[in-house]
Motif scaffolding. Structure first.
Motif, mmCIF file in Angstrom:
data_model
loop_
_atom_site.group_PDB
_atom_site.id
_atom_site.type_symbol
_atom_site.label_atom_id
_atom_site.label_comp_id
_atom_site.label_asym_id
_atom_site.label_seq_id
_atom_site.Cartn_x
_atom_site.Cartn_y
_atom_site.Cartn_z
ATOM 1 N N ARG A 172 0.847 -1.186 0.000
ATOM 2 C CA ARG A 172 0.000 0.000 0.000
ATOM 3 C C ARG A 172 0.890 1.246 0.000
ATOM 4 N NH1 ARG A 172 -4.410 -0.459 4.295
ATOM 5 N NH2 ARG A 172 -2.618 -0.499 5.700
ATOM 6 N N PHE A 173 0.616 2.148 -0.933
ATOM 7 C CA PHE A 173 1.341 3.410 -1.028
ATOM 8 C C PHE A 173 0.406 4.538 -0.590
ATOM 9 C CE2 PHE A 173 4.124 0.777 -3.354
ATOM 10 C CZ PHE A 173 5.351 1.424 -3.477
ATOM 11 N N VAL A 174 0.804 5.248 0.444
ATOM 12 C CA VAL A 174 0.035 6.377 0.951
ATOM 13 C C VAL A 174 0.905 7.621 0.860
ATOM 14 C CG1 VAL A 174 -1.198 7.381 2.893
ATOM 15 C CG2 VAL A 174 -1.226 4.895 2.558
ATOM 16 N N THR A 175 0.403 8.660 0.217
ATOM 17 C CA THR A 175 1.089 9.952 0.197
ATOM 18 C C THR A 175 0.295 10.946 1.023
ATOM 19 O OG1 THR A 175 -0.026 10.597 -1.861
ATOM 20 C CG2 THR A 175 2.142 9.552 -2.060
ATOM 21 N N LEU A 176 1.017 11.767 1.778
ATOM 22 C CA LEU A 176 0.410 12.819 2.575
ATOM 23 C C LEU A 176 0.844 14.179 2.052
ATOM 24 C CD1 LEU A 176 0.888 11.373 6.184
ATOM 25 C CD2 LEU A 176 -1.146 11.217 4.720
ATOM 26 N N ASP A 177 0.150 15.204 2.462
ATOM 27 C CA ASP A 177 0.415 16.579 2.035
ATOM 28 C C ASP A 177 0.865 17.367 3.264
ATOM 29 O OD1 ASP A 177 0.292 19.228 1.205
ATOM 30 O OD2 ASP A 177 -1.590 18.986 0.112
ATOM 31 N N SER A 178 2.180 17.635 3.352
ATOM 32 C CA SER A 178 2.726 18.363 4.512
ATOM 33 C C SER A 178 2.969 19.834 4.212
ATOM 34 C CB SER A 178 4.025 17.698 4.980
ATOM 35 O OG SER A 178 5.000 17.663 3.947
ATOM 36 N N LEU A 179 2.441 20.307 3.097
ATOM 37 C CA LEU A 179 2.622 21.704 2.684
ATOM 38 C C LEU A 179 1.872 22.663 3.612
ATOM 39 C CD1 LEU A 179 3.141 24.079 0.659
ATOM 40 C CD2 LEU A 179 1.222 23.199 -0.681
ATOM 41 N N VAL A 180 2.600 23.672 4.100
ATOM 42 C CA VAL A 180 2.007 24.804 4.808
ATOM 43 C C VAL A 180 2.302 26.035 3.948
ATOM 44 C CG1 VAL A 180 1.953 26.186 6.911
ATOM 45 C CG2 VAL A 180 2.424 23.725 7.048
ATOM 46 N N PRO A 181 1.320 26.554 3.212
ATOM 47 C CA PRO A 181 1.588 27.638 2.265
ATOM 48 C C PRO A 181 2.347 28.798 2.898
ATOM 49 C CG PRO A 181 -0.640 26.822 1.967
ATOM 50 C CD PRO A 181 -0.106 26.157 3.194
ATOM 51 N N GLY A 182 3.420 29.196 2.221
ATOM 52 C CA GLY A 182 4.210 30.323 2.687
ATOM 53 C C GLY A 182 5.250 29.994 3.730
ATOM 54 N N LYS A 183 5.328 28.730 4.164
ATOM 55 C CA LYS A 183 6.275 28.327 5.197
ATOM 56 C C LYS A 183 7.231 27.260 4.670
ATOM 57 C CE LYS A 183 4.509 30.930 8.415
ATOM 58 N NZ LYS A 183 5.260 32.084 8.967
ATOM 59 N N VAL A 184 8.419 27.229 5.256
ATOM 60 C CA VAL A 184 9.392 26.201 4.880
ATOM 61 C C VAL A 184 9.131 24.911 5.647
ATOM 62 C CG1 VAL A 184 11.841 25.605 4.809
ATOM 63 C CG2 VAL A 184 11.126 27.924 4.271
ATOM 64 N N TYR A 185 8.684 25.015 6.889
ATOM 65 C CA TYR A 185 8.398 23.812 7.674
ATOM 66 C C TYR A 185 7.112 23.160 7.184
ATOM 67 C CZ TYR A 185 5.112 26.795 10.275
ATOM 68 O OH TYR A 185 4.090 27.649 10.625
ATOM 69 N N GLY A 186 6.858 21.941 7.657
ATOM 70 C CA GLY A 186 5.683 21.202 7.229
ATOM 71 C C GLY A 186 4.792 20.791 8.380
#
Length: 276
Positions: A112-126
């Motif tokens: 099973r392949f699961v991808t998550l979205d750790s994007l915080v718009p405008g920030k370098v951290y997730g």
């Protein structure tokens, strides 16, 4: 299960397309690849054309291998442009997260392949929000045939000797750890740091693959940072008696080790203060 793991092509930055072409060309002899995972920062500025370029180049590479390609967002990506070209980031037939974040789940050969979205718009951290974590908990409630591969951009680990990693990685990693602890997750694949790094989260191996566009050189003085040329990628092998196994490929770049940028302590502190 053999996974070719790429990250951080940053298409749109000067020389980025050439670096991606070079890396894929160097990998042309690799065989028996079951899947390709690209963990974010596909575009440098979120341009739609950048996603089309990545899809074309990586797709042309993966097609003869018969390997599906999975994409995640990174901090330089833009969700609507990503979705316009790549949808959920998975091939057709995936089960997508029912929200604006680009997260999804697919199966390849019992894995099973699961991808998550750790994007915080405008920030370098997730950050992986509560809704994604609850969705992930539900996905993992039923074990897969061989186990789960979890991929996202921001590593939940970091080296103390790096001035930026502890600040720019995944926030609230403990909340993700609570979800995957005791599950069938066999490996976490991440990028973002532009160097190879291995550690653990809730006893699950975390692999950080080095970047395509450049790599970070940590032989600098404490509190400083330096990036040099030279695209890299990884091969991840799961399911064997000695697995998981991680191998890093370095392209034979004639400009390898040339300086891309160097930040002194003052500039590094400014960047951390602004984005931390």
């Amino acid at each position: 299960m053999r996974i070719l793991h790429l990250s951080d092509p940053h298409i749109g930055k000067d020389g980025a397309v050439d670096s991606l072409r070079l890396m894929l060309g160097e990998l042309r002899q690799v065989r028996d690849v079951d899947a390709v995972v690209v963990t974010g920062d596909l575009a440098d500025d979120g341009a739609t054309e950048a996603y089309a370029t990545v899809r074309a180049l990586v797709g042309d590479f993966a097609r003869p291998l018969g390997a599906p390609v999975f994409y995640t967002t990174g901090n330089h990506d833009e969700r609507s442009a990503f979705a316009k070209v790549l949808g959920s980031g998975h091939p057709e037939g995936a089960v997508a997260f029912p929200g604006e974040e680009r997260a999804a789940v697919s199966e390849v050969g019992g894995w099973r392949f699961v991808t998550l979205d750790s994007l915080v718009p405008g920030k370098v951290y997730g950050r992986v929000g509560a809704a994604q974590l609850e969705w992930l908990r539900g996905v993992l409630s039923t074990p897969a045939g061989h186990g789960t591969v979890l991929a996202f951009h921001h590593p939940p680990i970091g080296l103390a000797l790096s001035a930026t990693q502890r600040v720019f990685g995944l926030r609230e990693a403990g909340e993700l750890a609570a979800v995957i602890r005791g599950s069938d997750v066999r490996v976490l694949l991440t990028g973002h740091y532009h160097l190879q790094l291995c550690g653990f989260l809730a006893s699950v191996p975390v692999w950080v693959t080095p970047g395509i566009v450049n790599r970070i050189d940590l032989t600098t003085a404490p509190g400083t940072e330096r990036a040099v040329r030279g695209p890299s990628a990884s091969l991840v092998e799961l399911g064997g008696a000695e697995g998981p196994m991680f191998h890093t490929f370095h392209a034979r770049d004639p400009r390898a080790h040339e300086l891309v940028y160097e930040l002194d302590e003052e500039r590094t502190r400014e960047i951390i203060a602004r984005h931390g």
